[in-house]
Design an enzyme around this catalytic site. Sequence first.
Site, PDB file in Angstrom:
ATOM      1  N   ARG A  51       0.862  -1.184   0.000  1.00 38.73           N
ATOM      2  CA  ARG A  51       0.000   0.000   0.000  1.00 38.73           C
ATOM      3  C   ARG A  51       0.895   1.229   0.000  1.00 38.73           C
ATOM      4  O   ARG A  51       2.115   1.127   0.181  1.00 38.73           O
ATOM      5  CB  ARG A  51      -1.022   0.002   1.129  1.00 38.73           C
ATOM      6  CG  ARG A  51      -0.656  -0.647   2.414  1.00 38.73           C
ATOM      7  CD  ARG A  51       0.488  -0.022   3.119  1.00 38.73           C
ATOM      8  NE  ARG A  51       0.268   1.396   3.355  1.00 38.73           N
ATOM      9  CZ  ARG A  51       1.219   2.258   3.575  1.00 38.73           C
ATOM     10  NH1 ARG A  51       2.501   1.870   3.574  1.00 38.73           N
ATOM     11  NH2 ARG A  51       0.981   3.532   3.795  1.00 38.73           N
ATOM     12  N   ALA A  53       0.990   5.217  -2.123  1.00 31.42           N
ATOM     13  CA  ALA A  53       0.888   5.603  -3.532  1.00 31.42           C
ATOM     14  C   ALA A  53       2.069   5.101  -4.365  1.00 31.42           C
ATOM     15  O   ALA A  53       1.887   4.449  -5.398  1.00 31.42           O
ATOM     16  CB  ALA A  53       0.772   7.126  -3.625  1.00 31.42           C
ATOM     17  N   ARG A  91      -7.561  -0.621  -7.123  1.00 28.47           N
ATOM     18  CA  ARG A  91      -7.686   0.498  -6.164  1.00 28.47           C
ATOM     19  C   ARG A  91      -8.097   1.735  -6.943  1.00 28.47           C
ATOM     20  O   ARG A  91      -7.384   2.153  -7.847  1.00 28.47           O
ATOM     21  CB  ARG A  91      -6.348   0.780  -5.455  1.00 28.47           C
ATOM     22  CG  ARG A  91      -5.827  -0.335  -4.561  1.00 28.47           C
ATOM     23  CD  ARG A  91      -6.633  -0.500  -3.278  1.00 28.47           C
ATOM     24  NE  ARG A  91      -6.712   0.710  -2.479  1.00 28.47           N
ATOM     25  CZ  ARG A  91      -5.766   1.119  -1.643  1.00 28.47           C
ATOM     26  NH1 ARG A  91      -4.673   0.423  -1.470  1.00 28.47           N
ATOM     27  NH2 ARG A  91      -5.916   2.230  -0.942  1.00 28.47           N
ATOM     28  N   ASP A 237      -2.320  10.845  -2.051  1.00 32.12           N
ATOM     29  CA  ASP A 237      -2.644   9.799  -3.016  1.00 32.12           C
ATOM     30  C   ASP A 237      -2.864  10.388  -4.399  1.00 32.12           C
ATOM     31  O   ASP A 237      -2.557   9.768  -5.412  1.00 32.12           O
ATOM     32  CB  ASP A 237      -3.872   9.015  -2.563  1.00 32.12           C
ATOM     33  CG  ASP A 237      -3.484   8.041  -1.472  1.00 32.12           C
ATOM     34  OD1 ASP A 237      -3.363   8.478  -0.324  1.00 32.12           O
ATOM     35  OD2 ASP A 237      -3.244   6.858  -1.793  1.00 32.12           O
ATOM     36  N   ASN A 247      -5.952  12.339   0.196  1.00 32.96           N
ATOM     37  CA  ASN A 247      -5.014  11.542   0.989  1.00 32.96           C
ATOM     38  C   ASN A 247      -5.806  10.778   2.039  1.00 32.96           C
ATOM     39  O   ASN A 247      -7.030  10.932   2.163  1.00 32.96           O
ATOM     40  CB  ASN A 247      -3.949  12.453   1.627  1.00 32.96           C
ATOM     41  CG  ASN A 247      -2.781  11.676   2.200  1.00 32.96           C
ATOM     42  OD1 ASN A 247      -2.264  10.756   1.561  1.00 32.96           O
ATOM     43  ND2 ASN A 247      -2.379  11.989   3.425  1.00 32.96           N
ATOM     44  N   LYS A 248      -5.121   9.952   2.795  1.00 34.99           N
ATOM     45  CA  LYS A 248      -5.721   9.098   3.821  1.00 34.99           C
ATOM     46  C   LYS A 248      -6.738   9.847   4.674  1.00 34.99           C
ATOM     47  O   LYS A 248      -6.517  10.995   5.053  1.00 34.99           O
ATOM     48  CB  LYS A 248      -4.594   8.567   4.712  1.00 34.99           C
ATOM     49  CG  LYS A 248      -5.025   7.643   5.816  1.00 34.99           C
ATOM     50  CD  LYS A 248      -5.698   6.402   5.289  1.00 34.99           C
ATOM     51  CE  LYS A 248      -4.861   5.728   4.242  1.00 34.99           C
ATOM     52  NZ  LYS A 248      -5.609   4.722   3.456  1.00 34.99           N
TER      53      LYS A 248
END
Lengths: 361, 361
Positions: A51, A53, A91, A237, A247-248
């Site tokens: 996992r 990017a 993804r 990301d 992003n997360k």
Amino acid sequence: MLVNGKAYRTVWMEQGAVKLIDQHQLPHRFEVATLVGFRDTAEAIKTMLVRGAGAIGAAAGYAMAQAVLEAPASGFADFVKGAAEHIRSTRPTAHDLFFAVDQVLDASLKASTPEAAREAAVKTATVLADENARAGERIGEHGVRLLKSGTRILTHCNAGWLAFVDWGSALAPVYMAQRQGVEVFVYVTETRPRSQGAKLTAWELGQAGIPHAIIADTAAGFFFQQRMIDCVIVGADRIAANGDVANKIGTFTLAVLARHHGVPFYVAAPRSTFDLRTPDGAAIRIEERSEDEVLWVSGRSRQGALEQVRIAPEGSPARNPAFDRTPASLVTRFITDGGVFEPSPQAIARFVRGAAPAAIS
Amino acid sequence: MLVNGKAYRTVWMEQGAVKLIDQHQLPHRFEVATLVGFRDTAEAIKTMLVRGAGAIGAAAGYAMAQAVLEAPASGFADFVKGAAEHIRSTRPTAHDLFFAVDQVLDASLKASTPEAAREAAVKTATVLADENARAGERIGEHGVRLLKSGTRILTHCNAGWLAFVDWGSALAPVYMAQRQGVEVFVYVTETRPRSQGAKLTAWELGQAGIPHAIIADTAAGFFFQQRMIDCVIVGADRIAANGDVANKIGTFTLAVLARHHGVPFYVAAPRSTFDLRTPDGAAIRIEERSEDEVLWVSGRSRQGALEQVRIAPEGSPARNPAFDRTPASLVTRFITDGGVFEPSPQAIARFVRGAAPAAIS
């Protein structure tokens, strides 16, 4: 980076197989997984064995190279295009994944023979991985100028070397600071629901011997309020043409807290994370993952087994958006392999199109 | 409130023993603990078998009553004063605890004989518990006027009936809405490190049949940004004279997010939570608890056992402030048993000193 004193990358290719550090086992066990075919590698991306990017991008490039190696001479183009679709579907949010698949696909389809295509595919995937590692190192060189001895950095999720091929994005300036003898301290948010901060970032920093403390995601506000955070550095990301950042989940909250407290909020990313075809954050689809990630937590039991425990009562549902969007207006600077620059569409376009942005002190 | 159809309070006294719902076992098992002496009850408060401002207060009052029942005739006053010190030392932040200990201590020391003191102590502790339950109901009556059908509420930690003797603070308006046929939806933050939202609030709402979803603490910002949260209602551990609020770690972050998005941020609390002797938030000591709460997570394994799993690598330290301070400037309104009012020192003083604050629509 070193693991128990030996140099590793996160993902690499060996005799047609993809090898990668099994991130499901970390921080409890260090194991390298071997993925024989492109479908295995795609599955590893989907189940998040790999996992982050950059690491996803490199794995996707290698998976695409595997597909080209596996493609039959008859129906070659259809096979590799089908494989590309399959790998793209693993993804939905990571721009690096699409970028790598396209690069390897283009290189292989341009070749005049399957033989030449296979060579071009493996070479392109390898170059992409090498470039990713070098980009991390350059992010470190540029970002380290924002740090000095004593700087207390807050980071979120894992945007360290495990999320890339090497070095990382958000943590690259931290590793570079260490090489230069600049002593910084890192607050690591746990990053529920998958706890990549507590599991991966803390493991990376521990392996490197960098002083750090894990905090619950709920505690970030407290440390801002106590003036114990000098800057935030997170990865991304995907970054849209206008500077909005996907992003997360939880990144946006940290950006709001940073703004509220007047603390710089930096987003570190290589060129491949910027996507000029995405005009703004609203155009980025946010992946909603299984509610079980929220309802259950995995870790190591007192007996040493990797286990999952359910925290929530039976029957209570959960919502689980995996990413959020931070508007460009909350980003102080981007830290990239091409330099540090403000989150303007002009600076982003200049950087992505290849002209080095004017340095900002 | 009902558990499997039977009415319960969180804590009560039966023949000199304190009975309380064992909140370590929830949501996985429903068990009632029996605490024979005041030291047992103090230990239950310290180890958070009982938690939440109101329930701690009631348990502390009952513990103090137990101490008075246990006190020898010779050295009676010294014994009960020593017991009061012992009970006060269990949790440093909860104002309700100190309030209850003082009330029962005063009542028993005023009595002319140990016999009369014992009677006064038990009566005072019982009245305190009854008042706490009634205060929750009144908070519900006042707070429900801020809700309408379709309102989507975000709450944090557990400020439901389990945190009180009955009804709760933040959830009292939700339960009252249900009685009045007003259908609301509740987003429940997990509330790491102890996950009281996912464990206790979700269990309460599930028992009551109120629609809800658990979210990771990191996801709150996303739901604000998506305009899916109409208001925040949280409880409080202590409210200072100027309106600053000490509450579970993460509350401050939600207040900052609410302000950033222009969403009302309500703090629900009974009179006993307001402390005019504390001038402001800076005067409230923030308890820092064991780092193991951050490094480990407890839950139910697939085999059904209650277990702890470690999420973090060996050797990584954690910081674990248990509470934070939300400045009065971020509070839209207090919802109290005396009405809904703005967070001004004047309105607070009026309320605490007994004059009903002017109603605010």
